[in-house]
Design an enzyme around this catalytic site. Structure first.
Site, PDB file in Angstrom:
ATOM      1  N   TRP A 139      30.843 -17.516 -20.206  1.00 22.17           N
ATOM      2  CA  TRP A 139      31.272 -18.356 -19.082  1.00 22.17           C
ATOM      3  C   TRP A 139      30.022 -18.909 -18.751  1.00 22.17           C
ATOM      4  O   TRP A 139      29.760 -20.036 -18.021  1.00 22.17           O
ATOM      5  CB  TRP A 139      32.120 -17.694 -18.058  1.00 22.17           C
ATOM      6  CG  TRP A 139      33.402 -17.490 -18.314  1.00 22.17           C
ATOM      7  CD1 TRP A 139      33.968 -16.366 -18.446  1.00 22.17           C
ATOM      8  CD2 TRP A 139      34.380 -18.336 -18.227  1.00 22.17           C
ATOM      9  NE1 TRP A 139      35.491 -16.768 -18.861  1.00 22.17           N
ATOM     10  CE2 TRP A 139      35.589 -17.960 -18.773  1.00 22.17           C
ATOM     11  CE3 TRP A 139      34.127 -20.013 -17.866  1.00 22.17           C
ATOM     12  CZ2 TRP A 139      36.682 -18.851 -18.748  1.00 22.17           C
ATOM     13  CZ3 TRP A 139      35.319 -20.643 -18.041  1.00 22.17           C
ATOM     14  CH2 TRP A 139      36.567 -20.066 -18.231  1.00 22.17           C
TER      15      TRP A 139
ATOM     16  N   PRO B  27      26.293 -27.809 -17.206  1.00 23.55           N
ATOM     17  CA  PRO B  27      25.985 -28.519 -16.085  1.00 23.55           C
ATOM     18  C   PRO B  27      26.765 -27.536 -14.987  1.00 23.55           C
ATOM     19  O   PRO B  27      26.084 -27.354 -14.100  1.00 23.55           O
ATOM     20  CB  PRO B  27      26.632 -29.820 -16.417  1.00 23.55           C
ATOM     21  CG  PRO B  27      26.522 -29.818 -17.873  1.00 23.55           C
ATOM     22  CD  PRO B  27      26.605 -28.626 -18.489  1.00 23.55           C
TER      23      PRO B  27
ATOM     24  N   HIS C 134      39.671 -25.162 -11.365  1.00 25.03           N
ATOM     25  CA  HIS C 134      40.618 -24.972 -12.714  1.00 25.03           C
ATOM     26  C   HIS C 134      42.011 -25.676 -12.108  1.00 25.03           C
ATOM     27  O   HIS C 134      42.878 -26.133 -12.617  1.00 25.03           O
ATOM     28  CB  HIS C 134      40.419 -23.790 -13.304  1.00 25.03           C
ATOM     29  CG  HIS C 134      39.531 -23.496 -14.225  1.00 25.03           C
ATOM     30  ND1 HIS C 134      38.238 -23.415 -13.995  1.00 25.03           N
ATOM     31  CD2 HIS C 134      39.390 -24.154 -15.563  1.00 25.03           C
ATOM     32  CE1 HIS C 134      37.557 -23.430 -15.173  1.00 25.03           C
ATOM     33  NE2 HIS C 134      38.312 -23.865 -16.246  1.00 25.03           N
TER      34      HIS C 134
ATOM     35  N   HIS D 263      27.386 -24.512 -14.963  1.00 26.60           N
ATOM     36  CA  HIS D 263      27.072 -23.011 -14.643  1.00 26.60           C
ATOM     37  C   HIS D 263      25.567 -23.333 -13.847  1.00 26.60           C
ATOM     38  O   HIS D 263      25.362 -22.281 -12.987  1.00 26.60           O
ATOM     39  CB  HIS D 263      26.207 -22.713 -15.914  1.00 26.60           C
ATOM     40  CG  HIS D 263      25.411 -21.178 -16.049  1.00 26.60           C
ATOM     41  ND1 HIS D 263      26.135 -20.213 -15.465  1.00 26.60           N
ATOM     42  CD2 HIS D 263      24.399 -21.011 -16.276  1.00 26.60           C
ATOM     43  CE1 HIS D 263      24.924 -19.303 -15.517  1.00 26.60           C
ATOM     44  NE2 HIS D 263      23.980 -19.869 -16.123  1.00 26.60           N
TER      45      HIS D 263
ATOM     46  N   TRP E 197      28.838 -21.668 -21.887  1.00 23.30           N
ATOM     47  CA  TRP E 197      29.617 -22.854 -22.701  1.00 23.30           C
ATOM     48  C   TRP E 197      29.478 -24.176 -21.914  1.00 23.30           C
ATOM     49  O   TRP E 197      29.385 -25.206 -22.505  1.00 23.30           O
ATOM     50  CB  TRP E 197      31.041 -22.497 -22.953  1.00 23.30           C
ATOM     51  CG  TRP E 197      32.063 -22.742 -21.805  1.00 23.30           C
ATOM     52  CD1 TRP E 197      32.330 -22.151 -20.622  1.00 23.30           C
ATOM     53  CD2 TRP E 197      32.840 -23.780 -21.879  1.00 23.30           C
ATOM     54  NE1 TRP E 197      33.222 -22.628 -20.096  1.00 23.30           N
ATOM     55  CE2 TRP E 197      33.599 -23.772 -20.551  1.00 23.30           C
ATOM     56  CE3 TRP E 197      32.923 -25.133 -22.292  1.00 23.30           C
ATOM     57  CZ2 TRP E 197      34.412 -24.636 -20.134  1.00 23.30           C
ATOM     58  CZ3 TRP E 197      33.781 -26.279 -21.833  1.00 23.30           C
ATOM     59  CH2 TRP E 197      34.741 -25.871 -20.604  1.00 23.30           C
ATOM     60  N   ASN E 198      29.501 -24.233 -20.348  1.00 28.51           N
ATOM     61  CA  ASN E 198      29.484 -25.283 -19.738  1.00 28.51           C
ATOM     62  C   ASN E 198      28.135 -25.159 -18.813  1.00 28.51           C
ATOM     63  O   ASN E 198      28.168 -24.606 -17.743  1.00 28.51           O
ATOM     64  CB  ASN E 198      30.684 -25.387 -18.903  1.00 28.51           C
ATOM     65  CG  ASN E 198      30.889 -26.853 -18.130  1.00 28.51           C
ATOM     66  OD1 ASN E 198      29.599 -27.207 -17.716  1.00 28.51           O
ATOM     67  ND2 ASN E 198      32.005 -27.096 -17.785  1.00 28.51           N
TER      68      ASN E 198
ATOM     69  N   TYR F 192      25.242 -19.375  -6.176  1.00 29.87           N
ATOM     70  CA  TYR F 192      24.905 -18.110  -6.573  1.00 29.87           C
ATOM     71  C   TYR F 192      23.373 -17.724  -5.659  1.00 29.87           C
ATOM     72  O   TYR F 192      23.400 -16.814  -4.917  1.00 29.87           O
ATOM     73  CB  TYR F 192      24.687 -17.937  -7.990  1.00 29.87           C
ATOM     74  CG  TYR F 192      24.291 -16.562  -8.403  1.00 29.87           C
ATOM     75  CD1 TYR F 192      25.227 -15.578  -8.618  1.00 29.87           C
ATOM     76  CD2 TYR F 192      22.909 -16.028  -8.713  1.00 29.87           C
ATOM     77  CE1 TYR F 192      25.086 -14.155  -8.832  1.00 29.87           C
ATOM     78  CE2 TYR F 192      22.579 -14.823  -9.274  1.00 29.87           C
ATOM     79  CZ  TYR F 192      23.575 -13.941  -9.329  1.00 29.87           C
ATOM     80  OH  TYR F 192      23.434 -12.700  -9.779  1.00 29.87           O
TER      81      TYR F 192
END
Lengths: 490, 490
Positions: free
Chosen positions: B376, B382, B417, B384, B379-380, B392
């Protein structure tokens, strides 16, 4: 949780092409750091760009493995949904023995299998007769050839001229056993022949030696010395426990060879000292479980696929034909792999362990073969060893070239493949023969591919010919079989 | 031809366990060599026996590759035979614009996409007002929040309260763009906020400095020195070409950020000096070709599979359900892989190249991820990066623990999502939300697997959850959708 990947990402990324143009100066870096907007971007390439020089795709191996598993599982479920459960162990028994087929309560396959002892014993008797010089060398060899030819023709004769009805599996087993027996007897006779020739050569040399050393004062001394040598030689053999011709011509020795997992006879096989019980039990479990697995796969997957395949094959629509061929290729290939492991690892090792037979070289690493000739010389080591020892080397020793010797080996192999297929199917087509004879040219092609495109592509060619070649041959035969048996007469 | 393999076979085979027991003495060897029967057996193990210590199975990698190819080819042919050719580029146009659906010639999606400029400009105006102190800090931030919330709610409001009819692809595009805009505006406001806070902090420090150094004889000297420092700092920024707050609050800067392939705003993005033409052309071809490929796969493979799947899903037969799920998993996964490459490599790199944007870190090596949290966070990139920088880290700085900050990140991710799925489908189920919220516990499980069974199995868990999780969610939604639209009313 986030830092770890961040580090990895930074470690892997050497954004060369993007960065090169704009080498950031130290001053600029310092200025950027003093910025209040917490900058988080830096020049770097995406991993799929060539300029990133990233090459770690090991995870994709696991991906391939998973996709295969998922695909296999789905095929399995689809098959059960489509055809229901077709596995029927009782049917195997019927097919195997030919029982319950109405016309035959005589078990002709079983009778033929028991009868195979007769040519074997005949072979031993002829050898014995030659050894004690009741028969001349020439007559003996001719008798052996007649014995072997009649042995290999027996199933054909019974099947065609007597018109006996066999079950398909029954006659296939008979043909296989008779073929193996033929190859073993060939090896037995030829090896014994070598021994006789060798003995004669030695006797001849000894005679020469004695004649040349017939000076009177030397005579006794040398004679004594020679006797000593012979005595020594004999002692060596006895101490090593080695049998010498013609002491090997016994029933026990012959039957050991006939049961041993090899096609090449020799007088003193390497032996193991004990039976490893765990190893033996594992092999027995594998054989019992594996035979059932192959049978189940065959009934559940192979037969429906072949039946489905024949219809479009007659209509010869190229797309549907290809689809059916590919559909047949997967179960056929998996069954072949199971069959390979079962026969060449489980069964032959089981026999070897039981008989204290130490040479377990039943297959080489054919899965790494980079061209087709390497594959043929490594997947079936007993036959390969037999072909090299009893056809290839003798032929080259007589003076034939290596190329023509190879062709002869392939020719014999093609003939016996055809024998194993045509006789049980009772159809003399040449698909199996042609399939085998196509191997030498294919092998040339695969060697060219290996040289031009590298070992990997050579290996892929080998696998493709294996995965696609077999189902093609099977469909050819089944197509002809279905035409002959089910087609409307015109 | 034969010798090569023979050598290989000998090289690989160290028949330990069989040989150990019967170390052949030199004498015995000599005796065997003098034999006339050309012995050809020697003690050795089969390659599959553990005791052979043979480990070279590289050929099997090629086998896996071939089996996948053959399986894929067959699936492709079967699909064409079963469904005919369903690819219809004209249909894409219809679906995309909502044209030809009878009820709407107004292209609501296009209007909404153009309208997205309004909240962006509003955001800039509010920022400007805060910067020039027309608005107080507090009021400004509140206005920004109202602006962003109304921006993200707009599609929902139009869809539900105005009752406008959208095409499915149209509303999906609108939702995606509005979500991206929301994340970008969030980053824009927060970054500008940091700058303001930083400026105030500096001014405060400077004031403190001046007050503390108010001794009369030192005063002028120090003051002059301080002025010099400020001057120097300014010069540094100018010489490096760096923009400083509030000079960044321009339309041009805002629109560059909105178009740039990143979700994190900063005042001075790293830039490339030129557009690489070959690179650009490759990416354009990939986007054009790839979009068509994904569309074709979707029409030809995905839609029939999902349609077929729904029937057994209502009947809930477990075997058929699993079979359908696995059948759906393969095309879904391949389309996802295409989509990933297309969006994250081709499209974002295309935008980056056009805009001279130098940071191409759009994805990390998620295919090697050994547990789900690594997946997680790789993979993405931008999203993250946005989550780390704007949720965070600020949360941990306020004093929350890392664990709760991660949970909040997953919660926000789950919400968006759900937003991307529920709004276009006009069905407020919680499958997508639950799917995302299942990730933290799954991540714990995968980390345990990684520790107990090794990295390889962790990676396999990641791939499985990816291959099987998505089609499960899709089938859940399609099942509900079909029930709502096609089921007989009771």
């Amino acid at each position: 949780m986030f830092n770890k990947t961040e580090e990895n990402a930074v470690r892997y990324r050497r954004a060369q092409s993007v960065t090169k143009a704009e080498e950031i100066t130290e001053k600029e870096k310092k200025a950027r750091k003093s910025q209040l907007d917490k900058p988080c971007h830096k020049p770097r390439d995406s991993l799929f760009s060539w300029s990133s020089e990233f090459t770690n795709f090991t995870g994709l191996v696991n991906w391939g493995f998973l996709m295969l598993t998922i695909g296999g599982l789905r095929l399995c479920l689809e098959n059960f949904l489509k055809y229901g459960i077709r596995v029927n162990p009782f049917e195997w028994f019927i097919v195997l023995t030919g029982h319950n087929e109405g016309y035959s309560h005589q078990y002709p396959s079983v009778i033929l299998l028991i009868f195979s002892v007769v040519p074997a014993v005949t072979c031993l008797l002829i050898e014995k007769a030659i050894a004690v010089e009741i028969l001349s060398q020439k007559l003996g060899v001719s008798l052996q050839i007649i014995n072997m030819v009649s042995e290999i023709s027996l199933p054909v004769i019974i099947l065609y001229f007597k018109g006996t009805q066999f079950s398909f599996v029954g006659i296939t087993t008979v043909c296989t056993i008779y073929l193996v027996l033929f190859l073993k007897l060939w090896s037995y006779c030829q090896t014994n022949h070598w021994c006789r020739l060798g003995m004669k050569g030695k006797q001849y040399k000894n005679t020469l030696r004695r004649q040349s050393l017939s000076a009177p004062n030397w005579n006794e001394l040398v004679n004594a010395e020679h006797e000593q040598t012979l005595e020594d030689e004999k002692h060596d053999f006895v101490s090593a426990g080695l049998v010498k011709y013609p002491d090997n011509l016994t029933l026990k020795d012959l039957f050991y060879f006939l049961l041993a997992p090899t096609l090449c006879y020799e007088l003193n096989f390497p032996r193991t000292t004990r039976i490893r019980k765990r190893f033996l039990i594992k092999r027995i479990i594998e054989v019992v479980f594996g035979v059932n697995l192959v049978m189940a796969l065959f009934q559940q997957w192979m037969i429906p696929s072949v039946r489905n395949a024949v219809d479009p094959f007659s209509e010869m629509g190229i797309v549907k034909m290809t689809e059916r061929l590919l559909k047949l290729a997967v179960p056929n290939h998996l069954i072949w792999l199971c069959f390979f492991y079962l026969s060449f690892h489980s069964f032959l090792n089981l026999m070897g362990e039981l008989l204290h037979f130490a040479d377990r070289n039943f297959y080489s690493d054919w899965w790494n073969a980079n061209n087709i000739s390497v594959f043929w010389s490594s997947w079936n080591m007993p036959v390969h060893l037999w072909a090299v020892r009893h056809v290839y080397i003798p032929m080259t020793e007589i003076g034939y070239t290596k190329g023509s010797a190879s062709i002869v080996v392939f020719f014999i192999s093609a003939f016996f493949h055809e024998y194993l297929v045509s006789v049980p199917l009772q159809m003399f087509r040449v698909w199996a023969f042609l399939g085998m004879m196509a191997q030498p040219p294919l092998s040339v092609i695969s060697r060219v591919v290996e040289k031009k495109l590298g070992a990997r592509w050579g290996n892929i060619i080998v696998w493709s010919s294996l995965i696609l070649g077999q189902p093609l041959a099977i469909m050819m035969y089944y197509h002809d079989y279905a035409l002959a048996h089910f087609a409307p007469q015109q």
